[in-house]
Enzyme design. Structure first.
Site, PDB file in Angstrom:
ATOM      1  N   ASP A  27       0.812  -1.207   0.000  1.00  0.00           N
ATOM      2  CA  ASP A  27       0.000   0.000   0.000  1.00  0.00           C
ATOM      3  C   ASP A  27       0.847   1.259   0.000  1.00  0.00           C
ATOM      4  O   ASP A  27       1.562   1.543   0.956  1.00  0.00           O
ATOM      5  CB  ASP A  27      -0.959  -0.043   1.186  1.00  0.00           C
ATOM      6  CG  ASP A  27      -1.873  -1.246   1.058  1.00  0.00           C
ATOM      7  OD1 ASP A  27      -2.718  -1.234   0.159  1.00  0.00           O
ATOM      8  OD2 ASP A  27      -1.705  -2.202   1.820  1.00  0.00           O
ATOM      9  N   THR A  28       0.720   1.993  -1.095  1.00  0.00           N
ATOM     10  CA  THR A  28       1.679   3.023  -1.460  1.00  0.00           C
ATOM     11  C   THR A  28       0.967   4.097  -2.276  1.00  0.00           C
ATOM     12  O   THR A  28      -0.139   3.889  -2.743  1.00  0.00           O
ATOM     13  CB  THR A  28       2.797   2.367  -2.313  1.00  0.00           C
ATOM     14  OG1 THR A  28       3.305   1.236  -1.615  1.00  0.00           O
ATOM     15  CG2 THR A  28       3.926   3.307  -2.606  1.00  0.00           C
ATOM     16  N   ALA A  29       1.639   5.225  -2.497  1.00  0.00           N
ATOM     17  CA  ALA A  29       1.084   6.274  -3.360  1.00  0.00           C
ATOM     18  C   ALA A  29       2.179   6.781  -4.288  1.00  0.00           C
ATOM     19  O   ALA A  29       3.192   7.306  -3.822  1.00  0.00           O
ATOM     20  CB  ALA A  29       0.537   7.416  -2.505  1.00  0.00           C
TER      21      ALA A  29
ATOM     22  N   ILE B 271       7.423   8.479  -4.879  1.00  0.00           N
ATOM     23  CA  ILE B 271       6.529   7.486  -4.276  1.00  0.00           C
ATOM     24  C   ILE B 271       6.707   7.496  -2.764  1.00  0.00           C
ATOM     25  O   ILE B 271       7.802   7.759  -2.262  1.00  0.00           O
ATOM     26  CB  ILE B 271       6.812   6.086  -4.875  1.00  0.00           C
ATOM     27  CG1 ILE B 271       5.718   5.083  -4.501  1.00  0.00           C
ATOM     28  CG2 ILE B 271       8.199   5.583  -4.488  1.00  0.00           C
ATOM     29  CD1 ILE B 271       5.774   3.799  -5.327  1.00  0.00           C
ATOM     30  N   GLN B 272       5.636   7.252  -2.049  1.00  0.00           N
ATOM     31  CA  GLN B 272       5.661   7.316  -0.590  1.00  0.00           C
ATOM     32  C   GLN B 272       4.698   6.300   0.006  1.00  0.00           C
ATOM     33  O   GLN B 272       3.751   5.878  -0.655  1.00  0.00           O
ATOM     34  CB  GLN B 272       5.304   8.725  -0.138  1.00  0.00           C
ATOM     35  CG  GLN B 272       3.993   9.244  -0.696  1.00  0.00           C
ATOM     36  CD  GLN B 272       3.865  10.755  -0.587  1.00  0.00           C
ATOM     37  OE1 GLN B 272       4.650  11.505  -1.158  1.00  0.00           O
ATOM     38  NE2 GLN B 272       2.868  11.199   0.189  1.00  0.00           N
TER      39      GLN B 272
END
Length: 527
Positions: free
Chosen positions: A338-340, A355-356
């Site tokens: 689960d990332t953005a 990306i974070q």
């Protein structure tokens, strides 16, 4: 959406439309891509809190057009100075959730400061304005957050402070209901006024550590005060007419390059997109990459990772020659997904791919007292086996799944791309980039096409390594994949297990084409 959004001067893509709009707002005010990227990052920490936040890490690939330089920033945190294997005596592994999973310092706030100090034209206070506004005054609770809150109700309920924020009055907010985070707004306001040091050396650090230690946590104020991210040289490899860039270890980005090196030995002009051959070849190449990664990936300050060998064309050719229909021997560890991912290109040609993440959805599940910050559980991926390459040691960065990507041509960025998905990141990246480079697809089409993800999904008990593939894939291809001994599990169209990806293409005319994943709440915003 079937068509990419086209901008003539600038483009922002992110997994949440409000974050994309925040980035565009900064660009419209005269900010550059670096200012806008930090604004998007900060906004995602508010409107996408189940996936990312101030308590997590980030990785950045940057291109400054003025001097044609591509650089990377490693915004991941290290384990605490008192975090040892002995601290987990009697356990076979580090717990995935709760206080015991919080053993690394979050690196994202430091990365904001680094990006702006190096390349920004606006202040941290200016770029955090949208994030603070959404935290203070609220935003519509998204379908994605509702879904992830629902499946994590038990976790969130275990810590009253966490539950009070994400399930006010014991209920999951309705989709579209105004969602407010007052404590987080105060913390963001303090950071905007006093800068990174209040988070690492000041009142915010003290509040976080005081709460964690009160619950038996291991991180100290010294751990926060000594944190620093690093500007590092990106790693690269050629693929067709492009030079592909990734962040070096402790990121798993080198897999993305290794897999493309393998695939370069095949003529995709003779392989029909969507065919058995297409999916089989990608999956088997990815397995080869994952096998190599699992042997070596950790903090390079603690282990000499042989990148020159891993990224050599000769080595890739050897791996390519070993691919056959029976290559199902690789084991994939369970890991968070689960990332953005987001990207920005401005009118000057500057570009940021970043990306974070909190690691698992809602990270540790623990909000640090009255800070409003939910803490990541990234350190739980350390091994307690002293012989394991990624064994837990103090002041060490763990194996990291985050891997923003950039493809350049003639020395300039042409494609910025990345995805949510842990183990799925190199897989989805490979699907996206082969579709765009080998099959000529624009970003939105490449993202809309059916996807797959191979590996062991967190929560499964069986040892079988599944190939999850969408039901939109041609039936003949699926049958042939089964015949080739893939353990196929057919999932729904646009299933969330495939993660959420974004991409920007800068075409031959200089137009910017943005695509966002149909599985999420993102938006491409270009003018």
């Amino acid at each position: 959406m079937n068509q990419s959004i086209i901008g003539t001067r600038q483009m922002v893509v992110s997994p949440h439309y409000l974050a994309s709009m925040a980035g565009n707002q900064i660009l419209q005010k005269g900010g550059n891509a670096f200012d806008a990227a930090v604004a998007v990052s900060g906004c995602l920490a508010v409107v996408y809190p189940h996936m990312t936040g101030l308590g997590g890490d980030s990785f950045w690939l940057t291109y400054r057009n003025k001097d044609k330089t591509i650089r990377a920033y490693n915004g991941s945190g290290r384990s605490g100075g008192k975090v040892t294997r002995e601290a987990f005596a009697g356990k076979s592994s580090i717990p995935f959730r709760g206080i015991e999973s919080i053993i690394t310092v979050p690196g994202m706030v430091d990365s904001w400061d680094a990006i702006l100090n190096e390349y920004g034209s606006m202040t941290l206070a200016e770029v955090l304005e949208p994030a603070i506004d959404y935290a203070e005054n609220g935003f519509p609770f998204s379908e994605d957050q509702h879904f992830n809150t629902k499946i994590n109700t038990k976790l969130l309920s275990e810590t009253p402070i966490t539950s009070d924020i994400y399930m006010p009055n014991g209920k999951i907010p309705e989709i579209g209901e105004r969602f407010i985070q007052k404590d987080l707004a105060r913390t963001l306001s303090a950071i905007s006024e006093f800068g990174r040091d209040i988070f690492y050396k000041g009142e915010v650090a003290q509040a976080i550590v005081s709460y964690l230690q009160g619950q038996g946590g291991l991180l100290t104020e010294e751990d926060f005060a000594s944190h620093h991210g690093e500007w590092v040289t990106p790693i690269s490899a050629t693929y067709r007419d492009y030079t592909m860039y990734q962040v070096p270890p402790n990121s798993q980005g080198f897999i993305g390059l290794l897999v493309l090196n393998i695939l370069e030995n095949y003529d995709f002009g003779k392989i029909k997109h969507g065919s058995f051959e297409y999916y089989h070849l990608l999956v088997e190449a990815i397995k080869k990459g994952i096998h190599e990664r699992n042997q070596v990936l950790t903090d390079p300050e603690f282990f000499d990772i042989p990148l020159d060998q891993l990224l050599s064309k000769t080595f890739a050719k050897e791996l390519a020659s070993s691919i056959d229909v029976n290559s199902n021997e690789v084991q994939s560890p369970s890991m968070g997904s689960d990332t953005a991912y987001a990207a920005v290109v401005d009118k000057e040609g500057n570009a940021v791919s970043f990306i974070q993440s909190l690691y698992f959805e809602y990270g540790s599940g623990v909000v640090a007292g009255n800070t409003g910050i939910i803490m990541q559980n990234r350190g739980s991926f350390f091994s307690l086996d002293p012989e394991h390459v990624n064994t837990l040691e103090p002041n060490k960065r763990t194996f990291h799944t985050l891997m923003p990507a950039m493809a350049c041509k003639d020395g300039k960025p042409r494609i910025l791309y990345g995805t949510q998905g842990g183990e799925g990141q190199p897989q989805t990246q490979t699907a996206i980039i082969t579709r765009m480079i080998d099959y000529g697809m624009e970003p939105q089409q490449a993202l809309n096409e059916p996807r797959f993800v191979w590996g062991k999904t967190w929560g499964e008990e069986e040892e079988t390594q599944e190939l999850k593939i969408e039901d939109r894939v041609d039936e003949k291809s699926v049958t042939e994949l089964k015949q080739a001994k893939h353990q196929v599990n057919i999932v729904n169209s646009f299933d969330k297990v495939m993660g959420q990806a974004q991409a920007i293409l800068i075409d031959d005319q200089g137009f910017l084409k943005g695509g966002v994943d149909p599985r999420g709440n993102g938006a491409s915003v270009g003018i």
